[in-house]
Design a protein around this motif. Structure first.
Motif, PDB file in Angstrom:
ATOM      1  N   HIS A  62       0.812  -1.230  -0.064  1.00  0.00           N
ATOM      2  CA  HIS A  62       0.041  -0.030   0.164  1.00  0.00           C
ATOM      3  C   HIS A  62       0.767   1.311  -0.069  1.00  0.00           C
ATOM      4  N   THR A  63       2.052   1.031  -0.263  1.00  0.00           N
ATOM      5  CA  THR A  63       3.028   2.041  -0.224  1.00  0.00           C
ATOM      6  C   THR A  63       2.654   3.358  -1.144  1.00  0.00           C
ATOM      7  N   GLY A  64       2.516   2.636  -2.568  1.00  0.00           N
ATOM      8  CA  GLY A  64       2.168   3.554  -3.690  1.00  0.00           C
ATOM      9  C   GLY A  64       0.837   4.291  -3.599  1.00  0.00           C
ATOM     10  N   GLU A  65      -0.229   3.698  -2.861  1.00  0.00           N
ATOM     11  CA  GLU A  65      -1.426   4.179  -2.668  1.00  0.00           C
ATOM     12  C   GLU A  65      -1.270   5.389  -1.732  1.00  0.00           C
ATOM     13  N   LEU A  66      -0.471   5.187  -0.736  1.00  0.00           N
ATOM     14  CA  LEU A  66      -0.201   6.117   0.508  1.00  0.00           C
ATOM     15  C   LEU A  66       0.361   7.455  -0.221  1.00  0.00           C
ATOM     16  N   ALA A  67       1.427   7.091  -1.067  1.00  0.00           N
ATOM     17  CA  ALA A  67       2.276   8.253  -1.584  1.00  0.00           C
ATOM     18  C   ALA A  67       1.152   9.030  -2.580  1.00  0.00           C
ATOM     19  N   ALA A  68       0.240   8.236  -3.457  1.00  0.00           N
ATOM     20  CA  ALA A  68      -0.648   8.943  -4.336  1.00  0.00           C
ATOM     21  C   ALA A  68      -1.677   9.813  -3.737  1.00  0.00           C
ATOM     22  N   ARG A  69      -2.353   9.108  -2.624  1.00  0.00           N
ATOM     23  CA  ARG A  69      -3.248  10.015  -1.832  1.00  0.00           C
ATOM     24  C   ARG A  69      -2.829  10.994  -0.814  1.00  0.00           C
ATOM     25  N   HIS A  70      -1.490  11.002  -0.550  1.00  0.00           N
ATOM     26  CA  HIS A  70      -0.936  12.030   0.204  1.00  0.00           C
ATOM     27  C   HIS A  70       0.220  12.509  -0.142  1.00  0.00           C
ATOM     28  N   PRO A  71       0.304  13.349  -1.310  1.00  0.00           N
ATOM     29  CA  PRO A  71       1.536  13.475  -1.955  1.00  0.00           C
ATOM     30  C   PRO A  71       2.692  14.457  -0.826  1.00  0.00           C
ATOM     31  N   LEU A  72       2.200  14.863  -0.018  1.00  0.00           N
ATOM     32  CA  LEU A  72       3.149  15.636   1.126  1.00  0.00           C
ATOM     33  C   LEU A  72       3.810  14.625   1.917  1.00  0.00           C
ATOM     34  N   VAL A  73       3.466  13.214   1.945  1.00  0.00           N
ATOM     35  CA  VAL A  73       4.230  12.326   2.708  1.00  0.00           C
ATOM     36  C   VAL A  73       5.257  11.723   2.023  1.00  0.00           C
ATOM     37  N   GLU A  74       6.424  11.843   2.446  1.00  0.00           N
ATOM     38  CA  GLU A  74       7.670  11.149   2.026  1.00  0.00           C
ATOM     39  C   GLU A  74       7.574   9.609   2.177  1.00  0.00           C
ATOM     40  N   VAL A  75       6.968   8.968   1.390  1.00  0.00           N
ATOM     41  CA  VAL A  75       6.860   7.419   1.518  1.00  0.00           C
ATOM     42  C   VAL A  75       8.035   6.656   1.329  1.00  0.00           C
ATOM     43  N   ASP A  76       8.672   5.916   2.482  1.00  0.00           N
ATOM     44  CA  ASP A  76       9.538   5.108   1.847  1.00  0.00           C
ATOM     45  C   ASP A  76       9.284   3.602   2.079  1.00  0.00           C
ATOM     46  N   PRO A  77       9.288   2.870   1.048  1.00  0.00           N
ATOM     47  CA  PRO A  77       8.879   1.621   0.911  1.00  0.00           C
ATOM     48  C   PRO A  77       9.718   0.389   1.575  1.00  0.00           C
ATOM     49  N   ASP A  78      10.852   0.892   1.889  1.00  0.00           N
ATOM     50  CA  ASP A  78      12.105  -0.421   1.976  1.00  0.00           C
ATOM     51  C   ASP A  78      12.393  -0.408   3.555  1.00  0.00           C
ATOM     52  N   VAL A  79      11.456   0.145   4.152  1.00  0.00           N
ATOM     53  CA  VAL A  79      12.136   0.035   5.762  1.00  0.00           C
ATOM     54  C   VAL A  79      11.135  -0.702   6.508  1.00  0.00           C
ATOM     55  N   LEU A  80      11.422  -1.278   7.697  1.00  0.00           N
ATOM     56  CA  LEU A  80      10.547  -1.705   8.464  1.00  0.00           C
ATOM     57  C   LEU A  80       9.534  -0.758   9.339  1.00  0.00           C
ATOM     58  N   TYR A  81      10.528   0.298   9.642  1.00  0.00           N
ATOM     59  CA  TYR A  81       9.525   1.313  10.455  1.00  0.00           C
ATOM     60  C   TYR A  81      10.306   2.508  10.356  1.00  0.00           C
ATOM     61  N   VAL A  82       9.646   3.552  10.608  1.00  0.00           N
ATOM     62  CA  VAL A  82      10.210   4.925  10.586  1.00  0.00           C
ATOM     63  C   VAL A  82      10.005   5.915  11.918  1.00  0.00           C
ATOM     64  N   ASP A  83      11.052   6.260  12.469  1.00  0.00           N
ATOM     65  CA  ASP A  83      10.975   6.849  13.705  1.00  0.00           C
ATOM     66  C   ASP A  83      11.081   8.229  13.416  1.00  0.00           C
ATOM     67  N   GLY A  84      10.063   9.191  13.697  1.00  0.00           N
ATOM     68  CA  GLY A  84      10.379  10.641  13.167  1.00  0.00           C
ATOM     69  C   GLY A  84      10.058  11.468  14.601  1.00  0.00           C
ATOM     70  N   GLY A  85      10.429  10.691  15.620  1.00  0.00           N
ATOM     71  CA  GLY A  85      10.050  11.538  16.970  1.00  0.00           C
ATOM     72  C   GLY A  85       9.120  11.068  17.484  1.00  0.00           C
ATOM     73  N   ARG A  86       8.029  12.107  17.671  1.00  0.00           N
ATOM     74  CA  ARG A  86       6.925  11.851  18.167  1.00  0.00           C
ATOM     75  C   ARG A  86       5.700  11.436  17.020  1.00  0.00           C
ATOM     76  N   VAL A  87       6.125  10.914  15.889  1.00  0.00           N
ATOM     77  CA  VAL A  87       5.271  10.564  14.827  1.00  0.00           C
ATOM     78  C   VAL A  87       6.157   9.126  14.315  1.00  0.00           C
TER      79      VAL A  87
END
Length: 318
Positions: free
Chosen positions: A126-151
């Motif tokens: 669903h990474t392609g769909e997430l990126a297409a629906r929310h273009p302001l999000v930098e979607v990384d399809p190649d990782v297990l998780y992303v730690d952005g601090g509080r998000v």
């Protein structure tokens, strides 16, 4: 007072990620002293999760008073998440909560605007769909998780466990997170996009695996100088074949894996002993305190002394 972890549930959530988070944050390992998390199940009323019906403990407004909010997988990314759930997750973040999504729960965070301008991930399908629906999000399809601090966001299924253990490791330290993993009979997991407080995996026990006997042999000798040739000789493989098996199993090279295991051992010693930095350096094969400090800071993001003050205070109930 125990930190509160609130699980946001509504019709259409995936039960696997919900039950996984409940196990991690709702049941402390017997060996862990002091209070565990206070787990709150929050929803708009009785909800259907997969084939199960749940009675939440609180309404969605309770999310705004939680320390951490977890949004499990959203069953159908083609359907917009309900506005009351989106509003409650946004309100919790604005009130200061740490917010994490598991699998397709990222679509809820994205709908709340919490991923705009941020790097994030979700289930690979669903990474392609997430990126297409929310273009302001930098979607990384190649990782297990992303730690952005509080998000924070995770990929699908088992990667949700990686993220949950990462949260425990952040809060309580490496030794406690490893105790949780042992209770749940899961191995340590891969770096999910942030090196600190995360380990590279050891494969599940399998006598047929070409590296099955090598991994425990290495773990008993982290204080010794080890080369790729030493490891290959022990495994009965050429250096080239050893590296190929390592990459297939752990996603990294033998020396990088060895480095991460030494950092992990240093974390545990800093958390659980009063040994000096020189002693920790010797026990982890780093040689000198200077070398340990340099590699530890580069990998974990803080010096060993800072790490010890943070997690010894946590382990002691401070």
């Amino acid at each position: 007072m125990a930190a509160t972890v609130a699980l946001a549930v509504t019709d259409g959530m995936l039960h696997f990620e919900l039950s996984l988070a409940t196990e991690v944050f709702g049941s402390p390992p017997a060996a862990v002293p002091g209070p565990w998390y206070e787990l709150a199940l929050c929803g708009p009323g009785p909800v259907r999760v997969g084939r199960f019906r749940l009675e939440p403990d609180h309404g969605l407004e309770r999310l705004a008073r939680a320390d951490t909010v977890i949004v499990p997988g959203w069953a159908d990314p083609d359907v917009a998440p309900p506005a009351d759930l989106v509003d409650a997750v946004r309100a919790a973040y604005e009130a200061g909560a740490r917010v994490a999504s598991l699998c397709t729960g990222a679509f809820v965070l994205a709908a709340a605007g919490l991923l705009d301008g941020r790097r994030a991930t979700t289930h690979w399908a669903h990474t392609g769909e997430l990126a297409a629906r929310h273009p302001l999000v930098e979607v990384d399809p190649d990782v297990l998780y992303v730690d952005g601090g509080r998000v924070l966001t995770s990929a699908g299924k088992a990667a949700a466990m990686d993220l949950c253990l990462h949260l425990v490791r952040q809060d309580r330290g490496s030794a406690v997170a490893n105790a949780v993993a042992r209770r749940l009979v899961v191995p340590p997991h891969r770096d999910g996009g942030q090196a600190q407080f995360v380990t590279t995996p050891v494969p599940a026990p399998d006598r047929q695996h070409p590296l099955a006997e090598l991994f425990p042999w290495i773990m008993e000798r982290l204080d010794r100088p080890l080369t790729v040739e030493d490891l290959a000789r022990r495994a009965g493989l050429s250096s080239r074949h050893l590296t190929r098996h390592f990459r297939a199993t752990t996603g990294t090279t033998p020396l990088q894996w060895l480095h991460i295991q030494r950092i992990r051992r240093a974390q545990e010693l800093l958390e659980t002993t009063d040994s000096g930095i020189d002693t920790v350096a010797a026990a982890t094969g780093m040689g000198t305190a200077t070398t340990l400090r340099r590699h530890f800071h580069r990998t974990v993001g803080v010096p060993p002394d800072t790490y010890r003050r943070t997690f010894r205070a946590t382990a002691d109930g401070g």
